[in-house]
Motif scaffolding. Structure first.
Motif: not given
Ligand code: NDP
Length: 284
Positions: A175-183
């Motif tokens: 199960q893959a999920s994406f997180v935008q890298w901010e800070g």
């Protein structure tokens, strides 16, 4: 007609440009250590000449070859088949002659997996991975095929990050999920493995800092870095101070060599001769 015994079997690297390549020294060190009658040759091959180079390897009966960017995708059409993970990734970095046919494999992720397995079985584990480029794709696919339960891809560019997540969800059971890298990223408490698969920290930018909240790295976690140069990256040192189990990028590179040599020669080689050679180049 078989080649005369006095000729070594050939392997090598097709790259453009054929920059200084520590893999040559690493593989040659293993061939010499084990008395394998093989050679590993660094070849500069332009995109326009790639098809001729592969035909040349066929003509000379090469046991196999590595290829690096920009050839990892283009070489696929020139080969006779693909291994499972290379087919999912759509990228080949290692061609292997089997029964006269050249089969494309990808050892990037396999080398990482071998390192990881030395400290933890990825089956059922939750992985946080920084990056969504070639190294991340290889590691994501290989750990997913090895049974990783969840893979969180944290990347600066949403397009690349989401594309990798879609690939993993479509082609594997993870199960893959994406997180935008901010800070600074907070690693969640249930994470088992944290991987830097970006180029942050690669020589000469050795002081570059991975945007991660170090207080969220806990002793039960495995923290791995793909950067082989320097082996003791800032992330590795920080994670070690927090009591995490650490894996450096040199181990991944050495394991790739072990796997490639097994593919090409059939021999199981001792990783230490290769690691010693790389440490003499990069520092331990
Ligand atoms: P790519 O260029 O394909 O991908 C680079 C990745 O790093 C992208 O996800 C990119 O994000 C991210 N990135 C780069 N700079 C930054 C930054 N300043 N901040 C945030 N994210 C950043 O490279 P590869 O995947 O081919 O290689 C990555 C590293 O892996 C290299 O350093 C290489 O040396 C190492 N490697 C090591 C191997 C080993 O055996 N040890 C084998 C293969 C690679 P974005 O998408 O937003 O641009």
């Amino acid at each position: 007609m078989p080649a005369p015994d006095f000729l070594p079997a050939l392997t090598g690297s097709f790259a453009q440009p054929a920059a200084e390549n520590p893999t040559v020294d690493m593989i040659e060190a293993a061939y010499q250590h084990h008395g394998l009658h093989f050679r590993y040759i660094n070849c500069e091959v332009s995109s326009a000449s790639l098809a001729d180079a592969v035909r040349g390897a066929r003509a000379m009966g090469w046991a196999g070859f590595n290829c690096s960017l920009p050839h990892k995708v283009a070489v696929i059409d020139l080969l006779d088949g693909l291994g499972e993970s290379a087919a999912i990734m759509g990228a080949v970095n290692c061609a292997v002659r089997r029964d006269g046919q050249y089969i494309g494999e990808n050892t990037d992720g396999k080398g990482f997996l071998e390192s990881l397995k030395s400290v933890v079985d990825p089956a059922g584990k939750s992985i946080v991975m920084f990056g969504a480029g070639g190294a991340a794709r290889a590691i994501g696919v290989e750990t997913a095929l090895a049974g990783a339960r969840a893979i969180t891809v944290v990347n600066r560019s949403a397009e690349r990050g989401q594309a990798l997540v879609d690939l993993l969800n479509d082609m594997t059971d993870a199960q893959a999920s994406f997180v935008q890298w901010e800070g600074d990223y907070d690693v969640s408490t249930g994470s088992d493995v944290v991987v830097n698969a970006t180029s942050i920290g690669l020589f000469p930018d050795v002081d570059a800092r991975i945007p991660v909240n170090l207080d969220t790295l806990t002793p039960g976690m495995v923290v791995a870095d793909v950067i082989p140069n320097p082996p003791r990256t800032r992330l590795i040192r920080d994670a070690e101070r927090r009591g995490c189990t650490v894996l450096d990028g040199l181990g991944m590179l050495v394991n790739q060599g072990v796997i490639s040599i097994k593919y090409w020669t059939g021999a199981d080689v001792e990783p230490s001769a290769m690691r010693d050679k790389l440490e003499s180049i990069f520092g331990g």
